[in-house]
Write a protein that holds these residues in place. Sequence first.
Motif, PDB file in Angstrom:
ATOM      1  N   GLY A   1       0.770  -1.022   0.006  1.00 22.28           N
ATOM      2  CA  GLY A   1       0.009  -0.049   0.174  1.00 22.28           C
ATOM      3  C   GLY A   1       0.968   1.242  -0.082  1.00 22.28           C
ATOM      4  N   PRO A   2       0.287   2.405   0.644  1.00 18.91           N
ATOM      5  CA  PRO A   2       0.815   3.814   0.250  1.00 18.91           C
ATOM      6  C   PRO A   2       2.428   3.599   1.177  1.00 18.91           C
ATOM      7  CG  PRO A   2      -1.483   3.871   0.848  1.00 18.91           C
ATOM      8  CD  PRO A   2      -1.326   2.515   1.115  1.00 18.91           C
TER       9      PRO A   2
ATOM     10  N   SER B   1       4.470   1.538   1.305  1.00 18.32           N
ATOM     11  CA  SER B   1       5.542   1.217   0.450  1.00 18.32           C
ATOM     12  C   SER B   1       6.580   2.216  -0.536  1.00 18.32           C
ATOM     13  CB  SER B   1       5.170  -0.069  -0.555  1.00 18.32           C
ATOM     14  OG  SER B   1       4.056   0.433  -1.681  1.00 18.32           O
ATOM     15  N   TYR B   2       5.877   3.171  -0.329  1.00 16.49           N
ATOM     16  CA  TYR B   2       6.640   4.334  -1.091  1.00 16.49           C
ATOM     17  C   TYR B   2       7.364   5.043  -0.238  1.00 16.49           C
ATOM     18  CZ  TYR B   2       3.415   4.261  -5.186  1.00 16.49           C
ATOM     19  OH  TYR B   2       2.857   3.825  -6.290  1.00 16.49           O
TER      20      TYR B   2
ATOM     21  N   GLY C   1       2.573  10.121  -7.747  1.00 17.73           N
ATOM     22  CA  GLY C   1       2.477   8.851  -6.950  1.00 17.73           C
ATOM     23  C   GLY C   1       2.980   9.167  -5.409  1.00 17.73           C
ATOM     24  N   HIS C   2       4.022   9.692  -5.273  1.00 18.26           N
ATOM     25  CA  HIS C   2       4.410   9.948  -3.850  1.00 18.26           C
ATOM     26  C   HIS C   2       3.588  10.737  -3.068  1.00 18.26           C
ATOM     27  CE1 HIS C   2       8.899   9.025  -5.168  1.00 18.26           C
ATOM     28  NE2 HIS C   2       8.181   7.848  -4.624  1.00 18.26           N
TER      29      HIS C   2
ATOM     30  N   ASN D   1       0.515  11.361  -3.584  1.00 21.98           N
ATOM     31  CA  ASN D   1      -0.687  10.661  -3.393  1.00 21.98           C
ATOM     32  C   ASN D   1      -0.624   9.530  -2.226  1.00 21.98           C
ATOM     33  OD1 ASN D   1      -3.563   9.843  -4.285  1.00 21.98           O
ATOM     34  ND2 ASN D   1      -2.848   7.909  -4.872  1.00 21.98           N
ATOM     35  N   ALA D   2       0.389   8.777  -2.330  1.00 22.39           N
ATOM     36  CA  ALA D   2       0.676   7.829  -1.293  1.00 22.39           C
ATOM     37  C   ALA D   2       0.826   8.361   0.089  1.00 22.39           C
ATOM     38  CB  ALA D   2       1.996   6.879  -1.582  1.00 22.39           C
TER      39      ALA D   2
ATOM     40  N   ALA E   1      -2.664   9.792   1.202  1.00 23.49           N
ATOM     41  CA  ALA E   1      -3.585   8.671   1.510  1.00 23.49           C
ATOM     42  C   ALA E   1      -3.246   8.117   2.790  1.00 23.49           C
ATOM     43  CB  ALA E   1      -3.545   7.556   0.229  1.00 23.49           C
ATOM     44  N   HIS E   2      -2.171   7.838   3.021  1.00 18.12           N
ATOM     45  CA  HIS E   2      -1.814   7.134   4.283  1.00 18.12           C
ATOM     46  C   HIS E   2      -2.016   8.022   5.697  1.00 18.12           C
ATOM     47  CE1 HIS E   2       0.977   5.137   7.235  1.00 18.12           C
ATOM     48  NE2 HIS E   2       0.595   4.190   6.577  1.00 18.12           N
TER      49      HIS E   2
END
Length: 68
Positions: A7-8, A10-11, A54-55, A57-58, A61-62
């Motif tokens: 999920g998030p 992991s970034y 992507g970064h 957003n992750a 979201a988290h």
Amino acid sequence: MTDAVKGPASYFPSIEKKYGRPVAEWKELVRSSPLTQHMELVSWLKTEHGMGHGHANALVAHTLAEGK
């Protein structure tokens, strides 16, 4: 044997490496922002801090999921 982070989160290692701040610091920035909507926060991280979509957003979201 440990499970791989999914999920998030992991970034997070690449966010810390690429942008030079610990994730806890990024999360505090998101929490302290007057913005509240997911995509507003993503856009803010992208424009004000040069973060990739992507970064950003992750991270958003988290961080927002922690508040629920």
